[in-house]
Design a protein around this motif. Structure first.
Motif, PDB file in Angstrom:
ATOM      1  N   ALA A  30     -84.406  73.408   7.128  1.00  0.00           N
ATOM      2  CA  ALA A  30     -85.841  73.676   7.086  1.00  0.00           C
ATOM      3  C   ALA A  30     -86.619  72.393   7.353  1.00  0.00           C
ATOM      4  CB  ALA A  30     -86.221  74.266   5.728  1.00  0.00           C
ATOM      5  N   SER A  31     -87.862  72.539   7.813  1.00  0.00           N
ATOM      6  CA  SER A  31     -88.699  71.384   8.122  1.00  0.00           C
ATOM      7  C   SER A  31     -90.161  71.758   7.905  1.00  0.00           C
ATOM      8  CB  SER A  31     -88.484  70.923   9.578  1.00  0.00           C
ATOM      9  OG  SER A  31     -88.804  71.967  10.483  1.00  0.00           O
ATOM     10  N   ALA A  32     -91.019  70.721   7.938  1.00  0.00           N
ATOM     11  CA  ALA A  32     -92.454  70.947   7.747  1.00  0.00           C
ATOM     12  C   ALA A  32     -93.222  69.831   8.428  1.00  0.00           C
ATOM     13  CB  ALA A  32     -92.807  71.021   6.266  1.00  0.00           C
ATOM     14  N   VAL A  33     -94.443  70.122   8.844  1.00  0.00           N
ATOM     15  CA  VAL A  33     -95.312  69.144   9.510  1.00  0.00           C
ATOM     16  C   VAL A  33     -96.747  69.377   9.054  1.00  0.00           C
ATOM     17  CG1 VAL A  33     -93.866  68.874  11.573  1.00  0.00           C
ATOM     18  CG2 VAL A  33     -95.599  70.676  11.506  1.00  0.00           C
ATOM     19  N   ILE A  34     -97.559  68.334   9.204  1.00  0.00           N
ATOM     20  CA  ILE A  34     -99.001  68.462   8.973  1.00  0.00           C
ATOM     21  C   ILE A  34     -99.637  68.842  10.304  1.00  0.00           C
ATOM     22  CG2 ILE A  34    -101.108  67.258   8.303  1.00  0.00           C
ATOM     23  CD1 ILE A  34     -99.394  65.388   6.616  1.00  0.00           C
ATOM     24  N   VAL A  35    -100.302  69.982  10.346  1.00  0.00           N
ATOM     25  CA  VAL A  35    -100.855  70.465  11.609  1.00  0.00           C
ATOM     26  C   VAL A  35    -102.358  70.235  11.725  1.00  0.00           C
ATOM     27  CG1 VAL A  35     -99.054  72.188  11.932  1.00  0.00           C
ATOM     28  CG2 VAL A  35    -101.096  72.799  10.651  1.00  0.00           C
ATOM     29  N   ASP A  36    -103.041  70.042  10.580  1.00  0.00           N
ATOM     30  CA  ASP A  36    -104.496  69.877  10.694  1.00  0.00           C
ATOM     31  C   ASP A  36    -105.033  69.259   9.392  1.00  0.00           C
ATOM     32  OD1 ASP A  36    -107.025  69.967  11.722  1.00  0.00           O
ATOM     33  OD2 ASP A  36    -107.393  72.075  11.195  1.00  0.00           O
TER      34      ASP A  36
END
Length: 451
Positions: free
Chosen positions: A326-332
Motif C-alpha cells: 500500500a502507498s499514499a501521497v499528498i494530492v492537494d
C-alpha cells in the motif's frame, strides 16, 4: 500586310490536321456501279427467283413480286411486320436487284394472326412434353447432389475436427451445403443444354448480390466480427468486463451478440460488431486489483505523519495485500485542509473490491481520529463593518459559550456482516444458471488461448 500574313498562317494551321487525317485514312471503297442497261429477261429471272424462294417460306407465299430495271416491288399482305422485313431482306440479296420497294401491308385478320401463334404454342408444348424425361433426369441429378451436400454438412464432428471452433465449423458446413446445391444446379442445366441460362442467372444474381451487400452491410459486419471474436477469444465465461462503458459478467458469446449479466442482475446484449471494435477492460484476468480513496486532514496538521498513521492502519487489515504494498501521497493543500490519497491492493478471488475499499476508508478514518488528527470542516469568514462616527452602535450580541466537541464512543463490536469482505456470489450464481442452458449456442472455448 502583317494582318494578311497572320490570317494565312492561321488558315494553314487549321487546315493541316484535316489534310493529315485525310492523307493517313484509308481510301473508301467505291460503291458498285449500277448497270446501264437491264434486259427484260433479267427482270423476269429476278421475279422467278424471288417468287420461288417465297413459295417455300410459310407466310410469304401470297406476296406478289414485280421487277423493272432491277427495281423490285413487293405487294400483298403478311401476318406480322417481321415477315415483311424478312421478305425485303431476301429480295435485296438476289443478284441483279438494284433496290427493293416494300409495299407489303400487315394482314389484321384474326384467323391469319391467331393460327400461327396457336401453331407455335402447340409446337412448344409438344417439345416440352418430349423433354419431360430429360427434365426429370436433370432434376433428379441436381436433387441427389444437393442431398449429398446437405448430409455432408450435417456431420458436425467432421467440421468440428477440421475447424478451430464451433462458429467456423458452422460457417464451413453452410458453405459446403451451398456449394453442393450450386453444383447440382449447374450439372442439371448442363444435362438440359441450358448453360446459357445459367450465365444469365448468375449475372442477375451478381447484381442482386451487390445491392443486397449495400443493404445488409451492418449484418455482414456483425457476422464477420462474430467470426473474429470466436477465433481470438478475448474473454472467458464469467469474466468481469467493461465493454464500451457497460459492466457485467460474461454469460456467452453467440453468433450475433455478446451477452452480459450486469451487476444488477440484468441481461445485456451487445452486438459483436461493437464488441470487436470496443476497448475491453477485463477485471478477472489479473485477480490483484488496486483501490484508492481520498481523506482530508486539517491544514495545520502534519501530512507525512498522517500518511504513516494511515498506512499502518491500512496494512493491518487482513485482506490488504503486502505485495504490491500500500502507498499514499499528498494530492492537494487547500485553505482549510490537506488531501491525502491512499492506494491499496486486494485479491478479488478472496475479497470483494467495493467491500474492501469501504473497510479501508473506515480503518484509516478511525486511525486519524484516534491519533488526534482533526478532519477538515467548512470555514466561513465574516466581516463586520465599523459604524460611522455619530451613528448609533449596534446592539451587542452575546457570544455563545464555546462547546468542546465530545468524542463519540465507538462500538468496536461491529456485526459480522459489516466486517465481511468476501466476494458476493449472487451474480456468479446467475451466470452459472444461464450457462447451464445448453440450447443456446456459445462460441467461447476454454480449450483455446485467450488473445
Amino acid at each position: 500586310m502583317l494582318r494578311h500574313l497572320l490570317a494565312a498562317l492561321l488558315f494553314s494551321l487549321m487546315a493541316f490536321p484535316a489534310v493529315a487525317q485525310t492523307a493517313g485514312a484509308p481510301a473508301a471503297e467505291p460503291a458498285p456501279a449500277i448497270a446501264s442497261r437491264t434486259s427484260g429477261s433479267e427482270d423476269s429471272d429476278i421475279v422467278a427467283r424471288i417468287s420461288a424462294i417465297f413459295a417455300e417460306i410459310p407466310g410469304l407465299q401470297a406476296v406478289e413480286v414485280r421487277a423493272s430495271a432491277g427495281v423490285v416491288t413487293l405487294r400483298g399482305s403478311v401476318a406480322t411486320p417481321s415477315e415483311a422485313e424478312q421478305a425485303e431482306a431476301i429480295a435485296s440479296r438476289v443478284a441483279g436487284v438494284v433496290t427493293v420497294q416494300n409495299a407489303l401491308e400487315r394482314d389484321l385478320d384474326v384467323r391469319s394472326n391467331v393460327a400461327p401463334a396457336f401453331a407455335r404454342f402447340q409446337q412448344e408444348t409438344r417439345g416440352l412434353i418430349q423433354g419431360l424425361p430429360l427434365l426429370g433426369v436433370a432434376l433428379g441429378v441436381a436433387a441427389l447432389i444437393g442431398l449429398i451436400g446437405h448430409g455432408l454438412a450435417g456431420i458436425g464432428r467432421l467440421w468440428a475436427w477440421l475447424t478451430p471452433n464451433a462458429f467456423m465449423a458452422e460457417l464451413v458446413a453452410s458453405s459446403a451445403r451451398v456449394v453442393f446445391v450450386v453444383l447440382g444446379v449447374v450439372i442439371g442445366l448442363e444435362i438440359l443444354g441450358a448453360t446459357a441460362l445459367l450465365g444469365a442467372v448468375l449475372g442477375g444474381a451478381g447484381v442482386i448480390g451487390i445491392a443486397l451487400g449495400f443493404a445488409v452491410r451492418d449484418t455482414v459486419d456483425n457476422y464477420v466480427s462474430s467470426l473474429m471474436l470466436s477465433l481470438r477469444q478475448p474473454f472467458r465465461a464469467n469474466d468481469h468486463v467493461v465493454i464500451n462503458g457497460e459492466e457485467g459478467r460474461v454469460i456467452r458469446l453467440t453468433s450475433r451478440a455478446t451477452v452480459l449479466m450486469t451487476l444488477d442482475g440484468n441481461h445485456l446484449r451487445i452486438p459483436n460488431a461493437m464488441v470487436f471494435k470496443a476497448v475491453i477492460l477485463n477485471y478477472t484476468r489479473n485477480p490483484e486489483r488496486r483501490f484508492e480513496f481520498d481523506l482530508g486532514i486539517g491544514a495545520e496538521e502534519d501530512g507525512l505523519e498522517a500518511i504513516g498513521l494511515g498506512l499502518g492502519a491500512l496494512n493491518a487489515l487482513p485482506f490488504v495485500l503486502a505485495e504490491p504494498e500500500a502507498s499514499a501521497v499528498i494530492v492537494d493543500v487547500g485553505d482549510s485542509n490537506i488531501v491525502l490519497r491512499f492506494y491499496g491492493w486486494v485479491d478479488q478471488r478472496q475479497t470483494d473490491f467495493l467491500k474492501g475499499r469501504s473497510r479501508s476508508i473506515h480503518a484509516v478514518k478511525a486511525a486519524f481520529e484516534a491519533g488526534g488528527f482533526s478532519l477538515p470542516e467548512p470555514i466561513y469568514r465574516l466581516r463586520y463593518d465599523t459604524p460611522a462616527p455619530g451613528a448609533p452602535a449596534a446592539p451587542a450580541i452575546p457570544k455563545p459559550a464555546s462547546v468542546q466537541p465530545q468524542p463519540r464512543a465507538r462500538d468496536d463490536h461491529a456485526t459480522p456482516e459489516a466486517l465481511d469482505t468476501a466476494p458476493a456470489p449472487a451474480v456468479e450464481r446467475l451466470v452459472q444458471e444461464e450457462r447451464s442452458d445448453k440450447k443456446s449456442g456459445d462460441l467461447l472455448d476454454d480449450r483455446r488461448p485467450i488473445e
